[in-house]
Design a protein around this motif. Structure first.
Motif, PDB file in Angstrom:
ATOM      1  N   PRO A 103       0.846  -1.195   0.000  1.00  0.00           N
ATOM      2  CA  PRO A 103       0.000   0.000   0.000  1.00  0.00           C
ATOM      3  C   PRO A 103       0.887   1.253   0.000  1.00  0.00           C
ATOM      4  N   GLU A 104       0.407   2.321  -0.596  1.00  0.00           N
ATOM      5  CA  GLU A 104       1.218   3.517  -0.780  1.00  0.00           C
ATOM      6  C   GLU A 104       1.777   4.053   0.538  1.00  0.00           C
ATOM      7  N   GLU A 105       0.957   4.083   1.594  1.00  0.00           N
ATOM      8  CA  GLU A 105       1.426   4.615   2.872  1.00  0.00           C
ATOM      9  C   GLU A 105       2.552   3.755   3.442  1.00  0.00           C
ATOM     10  N   VAL A 106       2.406   2.447   3.328  1.00  0.00           N
ATOM     11  CA  VAL A 106       3.428   1.533   3.844  1.00  0.00           C
ATOM     12  C   VAL A 106       4.715   1.690   3.044  1.00  0.00           C
ATOM     13  N   ARG A 107       4.602   1.771   1.732  1.00  0.00           N
ATOM     14  CA  ARG A 107       5.783   1.915   0.886  1.00  0.00           C
ATOM     15  C   ARG A 107       6.548   3.193   1.205  1.00  0.00           C
ATOM     16  N   ALA A 108       5.832   4.277   1.425  1.00  0.00           N
ATOM     17  CA  ALA A 108       6.486   5.549   1.744  1.00  0.00           C
ATOM     18  C   ALA A 108       7.237   5.470   3.070  1.00  0.00           C
ATOM     19  N   HIS A 122       0.469  -5.305   7.488  1.00  0.00           N
ATOM     20  CA  HIS A 122       0.767  -3.931   7.078  1.00  0.00           C
ATOM     21  C   HIS A 122       0.437  -2.945   8.204  1.00  0.00           C
ATOM     22  N   ARG A 123      -0.683  -3.136   8.857  1.00  0.00           N
ATOM     23  CA  ARG A 123      -1.059  -2.232   9.949  1.00  0.00           C
ATOM     24  C   ARG A 123      -0.072  -2.348  11.113  1.00  0.00           C
ATOM     25  N   TRP A 124       0.359  -3.570  11.390  1.00  0.00           N
ATOM     26  CA  TRP A 124       1.350  -3.778  12.447  1.00  0.00           C
ATOM     27  C   TRP A 124       2.657  -3.065  12.105  1.00  0.00           C
TER      28      TRP A 124
END
Length: 325
Positions: free
Chosen positions: A184-189, A312-314
């Motif tokens: 996901p974009e937020e995780v990648r950033a 991803h949330r973790w």
């Protein structure tokens, strides 16, 4: 996607074919796990053994799997010979080779066999004493690595910046670069921010040598006051601080973390000194590596894909905890 049941049935056939090439008594083969490798327990008159069916290209895009696994076994044998550490005992094939290569129904895999090790895993029931014993064993492992001269053909993962953030590794059959695209974009950033920070930290920390690279409590067996170290499948060359970070990583967001951290470092420092100023940075690095591995594996393993969003949330929560401005 091949169903889990069909994949396990095929890999079981591989394990059965591999066993025919080892000097083991007839016995019962039971499934253990299907993650990075697929493993089975074989129980016979001559005891119990772990049969490992290794995933292709597990140790990097350009690394020969048989050579990498042979090198892991070289280190295990040296540890057993040179130290009092309890690590798995490799079993040679009938022809004396450390591994066998088996092809069944289009699946060609390298396989290896280790003698089974008994003990209790305290991954979900940890106490500080377990971390203290693990720290002491880890320091002993690092001491051995410092004094051991690997064979000329020794091939293992080099856990440097490129291995973590480049396109060196294959996760679940997916190139690392493709795993980045699946985030996901937020995780990648957030992961790219860790990437940029770790460039300078790798250069500053130094102290690279052979490490286990996956020595958390899930890979430690406790029995009668002793600790046994298992699953050297990730072993390679990297910063020693990464081994310490891995041991604490899953405990970092728990209420007992300070006691666990102090116990691990106390056990380790009884044998070796270590600068832990960047410990949280390496815990963050471990979180990135775990999420990328999980993302790739989720593309070929339905059990992983069902939990991918949770991972991803973790990761975001963990980076919130360990990152500093």
């Amino acid at each position: 996607m091949v169903t889990r049941r069909a994949e396990l049935a095929r890999l079981r056939q591989v394990a059965v074919a591999a066993l025919a090439r080892y000097p083991l008594a007839a016995g019962r083969l039971a499934f253990v796990s299907h993650g990075e490798n697929t493993t089975f327990r074989h129980d016979g008159a001559d005891g119990s053994h772990l049969v490992r069916v290794h995933r292709p290209r597990r140790h990097g895009r350009a690394v020969d799997s048989a050579a990498a696994i042979r090198s892991e076994i070289d280190w295990l044998r040296a540890i057993r010979k040179d130290t009092d550490l309890a690590v798995p005992e490799p079993v040679a094939a009938l022809d004396g080779a450390p591994t066998v290569t088996v092809g069944v129904e289009g699946a060609t895999r390298v396989c290896s066999v280790l003698r089974w090790m008994d003990g209790r895993i305290h991954e979900t029931s940890a106490r500080p004493v377990h971390l203290r014993r693990l720290g002491d064993a880890m320091a002993c492992l690092h001491d051995h690595a410092d004094g051991w001269r690997p064979p000329a053909d020794f091939v293992r993962i080099r856990w440097d910046h490129e291995a973590f953030f480049g396109d060196v590794m294959i996760y679940g059959g997916i190139p690392a670069a493709a795993c980045w695209d699946l985030l996901p974009e937020e995780v990648r950033a957030r992961f790219r921010a860790v990437d940029e920070r770790m460039v300078g930290i790798f250069a500053a920390v130094g102290d690279a040598g052979l490490i286990h690279a996956d020595l958390h409590l899930g890979n430690a067996l406790f029995h009668r006051g002793a600790v046994k170290l298992i699953d050297f499948d990730d072993c390679g060359t990297g910063p020693r601080l990464y081994d310490l970070a891995v041991a604490l990583w899953e405990l970092r967001d728990g209420p007992d973390y300070p006691a666990f951290r102090d116990a691990l470092l106390s056990g380790y420092r009884a044998r070796r000194d270590v600068d832990v100023r960047h410990l949280d940075d390496f815990i963050g690095l471990r979180q990135v590596a775990f999420d990328l591995w999980y993302t790739g594996t989720a593309q070929v393993n339905s059990a992983f894909s069902a939990r991918l969003d949770r991972v991803h949330r973790w990761s975001l929560a963990m980076l919130d905890l360990v990152q500093t401005p």
